[in-house]
Design an enzyme around this catalytic site. Structure first.
Site, PDB file in Angstrom:
ATOM      1  CG  LEU A  32     -29.890  27.684-105.066  1.00  0.00           C
ATOM      2  CD1 LEU A  32     -30.577  29.115-105.474  1.00  0.00           C
ATOM      3  CD2 LEU A  32     -29.933  27.897-103.394  1.00  0.00           C
ATOM      4  CG  HIS A  36     -32.231  26.486-101.297  1.00  0.00           C
ATOM      5  ND1 HIS A  36     -31.601  25.371-101.631  1.00  0.00           N
ATOM      6  CD2 HIS A  36     -31.512  26.697-100.035  1.00  0.00           C
ATOM      7  CE1 HIS A  36     -30.657  24.943-100.930  1.00  0.00           C
ATOM      8  NE2 HIS A  36     -30.446  25.906 -99.948  1.00  0.00           N
TER       9      HIS A  36
END
Ligand code: PAF
Length: 258
Positions: A32, A36
């Site tokens: 991530l 994100h």
């Protein structure tokens, strides 16, 4: 925050959610980054329950070494999710999510053959199949996708329409570094030198010139070019930089008058 690693545990948790509550889903393959994070924050704001899937989906990789090199930062991903107020992470094993070992799959026959699909055969079958599974399991009211994956976004929207799936696809703007490189989990795999060089990708993509000329400019700068093509209101491109495949897209006309 729940971290659920089996289908059964996920289903039990999902069934425990009050049906009046709206569930949002952010499908990811982990690793991530701030892109994100922006999807999660929007999901958190717009839904009662915010869920995320972390699953590196083997069926969308046509190249085994690409799959093996895909970055895995599970512990850091969980910390980011916790900090952003995610309610539940779903992170299944392949065998659990694919009990049929991928004998059944979702295929789109037109758009999936273009652009990235022309260079990564079967890629979008894998994407659509896993997204359909995730939608059935999570039953989200809304699902969040980044515009960086423009072709993926169009295909997911098309699948939802084709199969009358009761989920709204929320398209979220691409998040960029200060030098304009689009955030991507694959950027983790760039060496320092190639990371500096990659900044030329969005700059050259914005050149107000025909696609063939933009491809020539990218090649002249040392990138290996898969394609530069206009598609559905965007100029889309995929290149390789130091062995790392990068994609990006800009609204058509973005570079005019600059
Ligand atoms: O965009 C991604 O990260 C993946 O293609 C997705 C949508 C999570 C499916 O594996």
């Amino acid at each position: 925050m729940e971290i659920l690693t089996s289908i059964r545990a996920w289903q039990v948790w999902r069934d425990s959610i009050d049906p009046q509550k709206q569930v949002g889903l952010v499908p990811t393959m982990g690793a991530l980054h701030a892109g994100h994070r922006s999807l999660i924050q929007r999901c958190r704001r717009e839904n009662d329950i915010c869920t995320i899937s972390l699953f590196v989906n083997p069926t969308q990789f046509n190249d085994q070494s690409d799959l093996e090199n895909y970055p895995n930062t599970f512990d850091a991903d969980c910390r980011l999710c916790e900090a952003e107020g995610v309610d539940a992470i779903f992170s299944p094993e392949y065998g659990d999510l694919y009990p049929d070992d991928y004998r059944y799959r979702v295929t789109e026959d037109e758009v999936s053959r273009l652009l990235c699909g022309a260079h990564r055969p079967g890629h979008f079958d894998g994407v659509l199949s896993v997204v359909m599974k995730l939608f059935h399991l999570a039953r989200p009211k809304r699902a969040y996708f980044g515009e960086k994956d423009w072709q993926q976004l169009q295909l997911v929207k098309g699948m939802v329409d084709a199969f009358f799936m009761p989920v709204t696809i929320v398209a979220c703007p691409t998040v960029r570094e200060t030098d304009n490189l689009a955030l991507s989990s694959r950027n983790f795999n760039l060496s320092q030198g190639h990371r500096r060089k990659a900044a030329a990708f969005p700059r050259l993509l914005a050149t107000p010139a025909p696609v063939e000329e933009v491809a020539r400019l990218l090649e002249a700068d040392g990138f290996e070019v898969d394609y530069v093509q206009d598609f559905n209101g965007r100029r889309c491109a995929a290149i390789h930089c130091g062995g790392v495949r990068l994609i990006d897209n800009l609204p058509l006309g973005y570079g005019d008058g600059q």
